[in-house]
Motif scaffolding. Structure first.
Motif, short mmCIF file in Angstrom:
data_model
loop_
_atom_site.label_atom_id
_atom_site.label_comp_id
_atom_site.label_asym_id
_atom_site.label_seq_id
_atom_site.Cartn_x
_atom_site.Cartn_y
_atom_site.Cartn_z
N ASN A 46 0.82 -1.22 0.00
CA ASN A 46 0.00 0.00 0.00
C ASN A 46 0.85 1.26 0.00
OD1 ASN A 46 -2.36 -1.68 0.51
ND2 ASN A 46 -1.57 -1.87 2.59
N HIS A 47 0.49 2.20 -0.87
CA HIS A 47 1.15 3.50 -0.89
C HIS A 47 0.06 4.56 -0.77
CE1 HIS A 47 5.03 1.77 -2.17
NE2 HIS A 47 4.27 0.90 -2.79
N PHE A 48 -0.07 5.12 0.45
CA PHE A 48 -1.16 6.05 0.71
C PHE A 48 -0.97 7.35 -0.06
CE2 PHE A 48 -3.49 9.22 3.07
CZ PHE A 48 -4.66 8.55 3.39
N PRO A 49 -2.02 7.93 -0.66
CA PRO A 49 -3.39 7.42 -0.71
C PRO A 49 -3.76 6.80 -2.05
CG PRO A 49 -3.39 9.76 -1.20
CD PRO A 49 -1.93 9.32 -1.11
N SER A 50 -2.83 6.70 -3.00
CA SER A 50 -3.31 6.50 -4.37
C SER A 50 -2.92 5.21 -5.05
CB SER A 50 -2.82 7.67 -5.23
OG SER A 50 -1.43 7.80 -5.07
N LEU A 51 -2.23 4.31 -4.36
CA LEU A 51 -1.79 3.08 -5.05
C LEU A 51 -1.82 1.88 -4.11
CD1 LEU A 51 -0.33 1.50 -7.37
CD2 LEU A 51 1.82 2.43 -6.50
N ILE A 52 -2.42 0.80 -4.59
CA ILE A 52 -2.34 -0.50 -3.91
C ILE A 52 -1.86 -1.51 -4.94
CG2 ILE A 52 -3.59 -2.38 -2.76
CD1 ILE A 52 -5.60 -0.35 -1.77
N ILE A 53 -0.83 -2.26 -4.60
CA ILE A 53 -0.37 -3.33 -5.49
C ILE A 53 -0.73 -4.67 -4.84
CG2 ILE A 53 1.57 -4.33 -6.75
CD1 ILE A 53 3.01 -1.63 -6.35
N PHE A 54 -1.56 -5.43 -5.53
CA PHE A 54 -1.95 -6.75 -5.07
C PHE A 54 -1.00 -7.75 -5.71
CE2 PHE A 54 -4.16 -10.74 -5.76
CZ PHE A 54 -4.82 -10.97 -4.56
N HIS A 55 -0.15 -8.36 -4.89
CA HIS A 55 0.76 -9.39 -5.38
C HIS A 55 0.07 -10.73 -5.20
CE1 HIS A 55 4.23 -6.61 -5.55
NE2 HIS A 55 3.72 -6.08 -4.46
N GLY A 56 -0.24 -11.40 -6.29
CA GLY A 56 -1.01 -12.64 -6.20
C GLY A 56 -0.34 -13.80 -6.89
#
Ligand SMILES: [Fe+2]
Length: 178
Positions: free
Chosen positions: A71-81
Motif C-alpha cells: 500500500n502507498h497512501f493514498p493513491s496506489l495499492i499493489i496486489f501481489h497474487g
C-alpha cells in the motif's frame, strides 16, 4: 473508498460472488508510515467440474487466494497474487476527480509459469474489473461517516487509512505493526 480498499473483512461478503471467498485469515501488517504491507489468505469454496466446464474462466481462479497488499497512501495499492499459471502484480490507482468521484485504473503485470498465462492475461484483468465493480456497488451501502461503535478484528488497514487521512502529509504515531 480507501476504507473499503483497506478493509480486510469485506472480501468474503463483497467479493463472495465469483470468487467464493469463505474466510479471511489475516497474518501480518507492516506499518511504514505512508507505506504499508498486509498479508492474508482467503480460502474459497471450490467450483464443481460441471460449473468449470460451463464457464472455463473458472479454471483460472485459485482455490486459495494468498494476498500480499503493498500500500502507498493514498493513491496506489499493489496486489501481489499467486495464480495457478503464474504470478501477478495488480496495481490499483485511485485518482480523485471531484468531491464525490474517484477514477480507478488497473495496471496488471504478469510473470508466466505456464505459456497459457499469456493467453489468459485478459481474463485476469477481467477478474480485476469484477472486483472493482463489486466494490463500487458496495460503497454507497456501507462505511457511513458516523462514529464507529463496534470494533472488528482485521481492522488495522482501516486504522492505517484513518490515521494517514487525518495527518497527510505528516507521518504520525501510533505505529500499527503487530
Ligand atoms: Fe474489495
Amino acid at each position: 473508498m480507501l476504507l473499503n480498499m483497506h478493509d480486510y473483512n469485506h472480501q468474503n461478503g463483497t467479493h463472495r460472488e465469483l470468487f467464493r471467498i469463505t474466510d479471511v485469515e489475516f497474518h501480518q501488517f507492516i506499518d511504514n508510515g505512508l507505506n504499508s504491507h498486509a498479508f492474508y489468505d482467503m480460502p474459497t469454496a471450490p467450483y464443481t467440474l460441471v460449473e468449470k466446464l460451463r464457464e472455463p474462466d473458472l479454471f483460472l481462479l485459485p482455490t486459495a487466494i494468498r494476498a500480499h497488499l503493498e500500500n502507498h497512501f493514498p493513491s496506489l495499492i499493489i496486489f501481489h497474487g499467486e495464480m495457478p499459471l503464474g504470478k501477478a502484480a495488480q496495481c490499483h490507482f485511485f485518482v480523485p476527480e471531484t468531491e464525490n468521484l474517484t477514477r480507478t485504473y488497473i495496471l496488471l503485470f504478469g510473470q508466466a509459469r505456464h505459456p497459457a498465462f499469456k493467453i489468459f492475461g485478459k481474463t485476469y484483468l477481467k477478474f480485476g474489473k469484477v472486483v472493482i465493480d463489486q466494490d463500487a456497488d458496495i460503497l454507497g451501502k456501507i462505511y457511513p461517516n458516523t462514529p464507529q461503535k463496534i470494533k472488528l478484528n482485521n481492522e488495522v488497514g482501516m486504522d492505517w487509512v484513518r490515521r494517514n487521512f487525518q495527518s497527510l502529509p505528516q507521518v504520525v504515531e501510533p505505529n500499527l505493526s503487530k
